[in-house]
Scaffold this active site. Structure first.
Site, PDB file in Angstrom:
ATOM      1  N   ARG A 102       0.996  -1.145   0.114  1.00 43.54           N
ATOM      2  CA  ARG A 102      -0.164   0.048   0.009  1.00 43.54           C
ATOM      3  C   ARG A 102       0.846   1.451   0.117  1.00 43.54           C
ATOM      4  NH1 ARG A 102      -0.987   1.992   5.308  1.00 43.54           N
ATOM      5  NH2 ARG A 102       0.166   0.539   6.900  1.00 43.54           N
ATOM      6  N   TYR A 147      12.596   9.265  13.861  1.00 40.46           N
ATOM      7  CA  TYR A 147      12.330   9.181  12.370  1.00 40.46           C
ATOM      8  C   TYR A 147      13.428   9.891  11.662  1.00 40.46           C
ATOM      9  CZ  TYR A 147       9.588   9.162   7.848  1.00 40.46           C
ATOM     10  OH  TYR A 147       9.223   9.160   6.558  1.00 40.46           O
TER      11      TYR A 147
HETATM   12  P1  NAP Z   1       2.473   3.811   4.653  1.00 41.32           P
HETATM   13  O1  NAP Z   1       1.036   4.084   3.750  1.00 41.32           O
HETATM   14  O2  NAP Z   1       2.075   3.949   6.166  1.00 41.32           O
HETATM   15  O3  NAP Z   1       2.723   2.102   4.239  1.00 41.32           O
HETATM   16  C1  NAP Z   1       3.689   1.764   4.935  1.00 41.32           C
HETATM   17  C2  NAP Z   1       4.307   0.122   4.569  1.00 41.32           C
HETATM   18  O4  NAP Z   1       5.104  -0.319   5.256  1.00 41.32           O
HETATM   19  C3  NAP Z   1       2.938  -0.787   4.564  1.00 41.32           C
HETATM   20  O5  NAP Z   1       2.603  -1.659   3.466  1.00 41.32           O
HETATM   21  C4  NAP Z   1       3.214  -1.303   5.999  1.00 41.32           C
HETATM   22  O6  NAP Z   1       2.572  -2.742   6.033  1.00 41.32           O
HETATM   23  C5  NAP Z   1       4.766  -1.499   5.583  1.00 41.32           C
HETATM   24  N1  NAP Z   1       5.175  -1.702   6.985  1.00 41.32           N
HETATM   25  C6  NAP Z   1       5.393  -0.928   8.158  1.00 41.32           C
HETATM   26  N2  NAP Z   1       6.109  -1.487   9.021  1.00 41.32           N
HETATM   27  C7  NAP Z   1       6.488  -2.711   8.448  1.00 41.32           C
HETATM   28  C8  NAP Z   1       7.524  -3.782   9.095  1.00 41.32           C
HETATM   29  N3  NAP Z   1       7.976  -3.493  10.349  1.00 41.32           N
HETATM   30  N4  NAP Z   1       7.814  -4.605   8.351  1.00 41.32           N
HETATM   31  C9  NAP Z   1       7.086  -4.873   7.001  1.00 41.32           C
HETATM   32  N5  NAP Z   1       6.375  -3.975   6.549  1.00 41.32           N
HETATM   33  C10 NAP Z   1       6.276  -2.723   7.201  1.00 41.32           C
HETATM   34  O7  NAP Z   1       3.615   4.589   4.279  1.00 41.32           O
HETATM   35  P2  NAP Z   1       3.946   5.388   3.131  1.00 41.32           P
HETATM   36  O8  NAP Z   1       3.590   6.753   3.350  1.00 41.32           O
HETATM   37  O9  NAP Z   1       3.560   4.701   1.719  1.00 41.32           O
HETATM   38  O10 NAP Z   1       5.595   5.356   3.150  1.00 41.32           O
HETATM   39  C11 NAP Z   1       6.509   4.614   2.644  1.00 41.32           C
HETATM   40  C12 NAP Z   1       7.790   4.771   2.811  1.00 41.32           C
HETATM   41  O11 NAP Z   1       8.242   6.355   2.530  1.00 41.32           O
HETATM   42  C13 NAP Z   1       8.323   5.037   4.276  1.00 41.32           C
HETATM   43  O12 NAP Z   1       9.591   4.470   4.542  1.00 41.32           O
HETATM   44  C14 NAP Z   1       8.044   6.426   4.802  1.00 41.32           C
HETATM   45  O13 NAP Z   1       8.804   6.548   5.843  1.00 41.32           O
HETATM   46  C15 NAP Z   1       8.469   7.133   3.378  1.00 41.32           C
HETATM   47  N6  NAP Z   1       8.339   8.377   3.208  1.00 41.32           N
HETATM   48  C16 NAP Z   1       6.822   8.776   3.122  1.00 41.32           C
HETATM   49  C17 NAP Z   1       6.442   9.922   3.146  1.00 41.32           C
HETATM   50  C18 NAP Z   1       5.180  10.319   2.804  1.00 41.32           C
HETATM   51  O14 NAP Z   1       5.001  11.487   2.839  1.00 41.32           O
HETATM   52  N7  NAP Z   1       4.190   9.568   2.702  1.00 41.32           N
HETATM   53  C19 NAP Z   1       7.618  10.817   3.011  1.00 41.32           C
HETATM   54  C20 NAP Z   1       8.778  10.703   3.073  1.00 41.32           C
HETATM   55  C21 NAP Z   1       9.119   9.326   3.187  1.00 41.32           C
HETATM   56  P3  NAP Z   1       0.992  -2.982   6.409  1.00 41.32           P
HETATM   57  O15 NAP Z   1       0.092  -2.701   5.303  1.00 41.32           O
HETATM   58  O16 NAP Z   1       0.887  -4.427   6.912  1.00 41.32           O
HETATM   59  O17 NAP Z   1       0.855  -2.078   7.723  1.00 41.32           O
END
Ligand code: NAP
Length: 240
Positions: A12, A147
């Site tokens: 996701r 973080y």
């Molecule tokens: P998200 O929507 O919260 O999705 C997180 C994903 O990581 C989910 O598939 C979740 O699995 C999985 N996950 C969490 N903990 C885990 C673990 N211990 N082992 C295996 N899988 C795990 O996050 P996102 O916003 O797409 O972000 C993705 C990445 O981009 C992250 O590293 C985040 O820090 C980085 N990021 C995001 C943003 C932003 O604006 N969104 C900005 C900068 C960086 P489940 O579905 O099973 O919970």
């Protein structure tokens, strides 16, 4: 033969877009996730991409699951370390567990997946690792010492491992996304989010696909001369 790619947190959010972009580029993709079975099942039905549940912060689980994926699909050529969590709070309010959980998953996950997959890539003479950092690892952010430290660590990890892979056909790069429209950002209170968007020169949140296209490039044959770099995809919010 299709490359085999593992995308952590690939079911996701940004990870889903990355899984789809790599599939579109011709890879056989396996998406890892932590616990949201319902989303993972719907993702597999929608995309045909296999999903496997384990905690990337668990070293042995990474070793065992990557071995199982290699046995089922073939040796892993591409790893995208995308799984990430937040446990925000000022230092005064942040517990040791909040600190440790974020370090364990966000930074520890990169180490664990590299331990599982990097040696095989080196042995076969080709590999791609892309680690998802963050603008907040580059610039810092109020209420995110855990973080920001973990994401900043990812950038150092990337540059160090890139040096080990460079002569062996294995590139290691990072992408530092700015604020992207996902569940993680939806959790930010609306007034805070408004202030954040006001500071993005492009004037909007990014889309997950905009990160995924960067990942697909770094994983491609065309990117063999790109290693140890961090690609900032942030709408111009942080330039340096
Ligand atoms: P998200 O929507 O919260 O999705 C997180 C994903 O990581 C989910 O598939 C979740 O699995 C999985 N996950 C969490 N903990 C885990 C673990 N211990 N082992 C295996 N899988 C795990 O996050 P996102 O916003 O797409 O972000 C993705 C990445 O981009 C992250 O590293 C985040 O820090 C980085 N990021 C995001 C943003 C932003 O604006 N969104 C900005 C900068 C960086 P489940 O579905 O099973 O919970």
């Amino acid at each position: 033969m299709a490359r085999i790619a593992v995308v952590t947190g690939g079911s996701r959010g940004i990870g889903e877009a990355i899984s789809l972009a790599l599939q579109k580029a011709g890879a056989t993709v396996v998406a890892n996730y932590a616990g949201n079975d319902e989303k993972a099942r719907a993702f597999t039905e929608r995309t045909g991409i296999a999903a496997r549940k384990w905690d990337v912060g668990d070293h042995q689980a990474c070793i065992d699951n990557c071995a199982a994926i290699a046995a089922e699909f073939g040796p892993i050529d591409i790893v995208v370390n995308n799984a990430g969590i937040t446990r925000d709070g000022t230092l005064a309010r942040m517990s040791y567990d909040d600190w440790h959980d974020v370090m364990r998953v966000n930074l520890g996950g990169c180490f664990n997946m590299a331990k599982a997959c990097f040696p095989g890539m080196v042995e076969r003479g080709w590999g791609r690792i892309v680690n998802i950092g963050s603008i907040n690892g580059q610039a810092g952010q109020y209420g995110q010492v855990n973080y920001a430290a973990a994401k900043s660590g990812i950038h150092g990890f990337t540059k160090a491992l890139a040096q080990e892979g460079a002569k062996k056909g294995v590139t290691v790069n990072a992408i530092a996304p700015g604020y992207i429209d996902t569940d993680m950002v939806a959790a930010v209170p609306a007034p805070v989010l408004e202030k954040i968007v006001a500071k993005i020169p492009v004037g909007r949140l990014g889309q997950a696909e905009e990160i995924a296209r960067g990942v697909a490039f770094l994983c491609s044959e065309n990117a063999g001369f790109v290693t140890g770099s961090t690609m900032s995809i942030n709408g111009g919010q942080h330039m340096y």
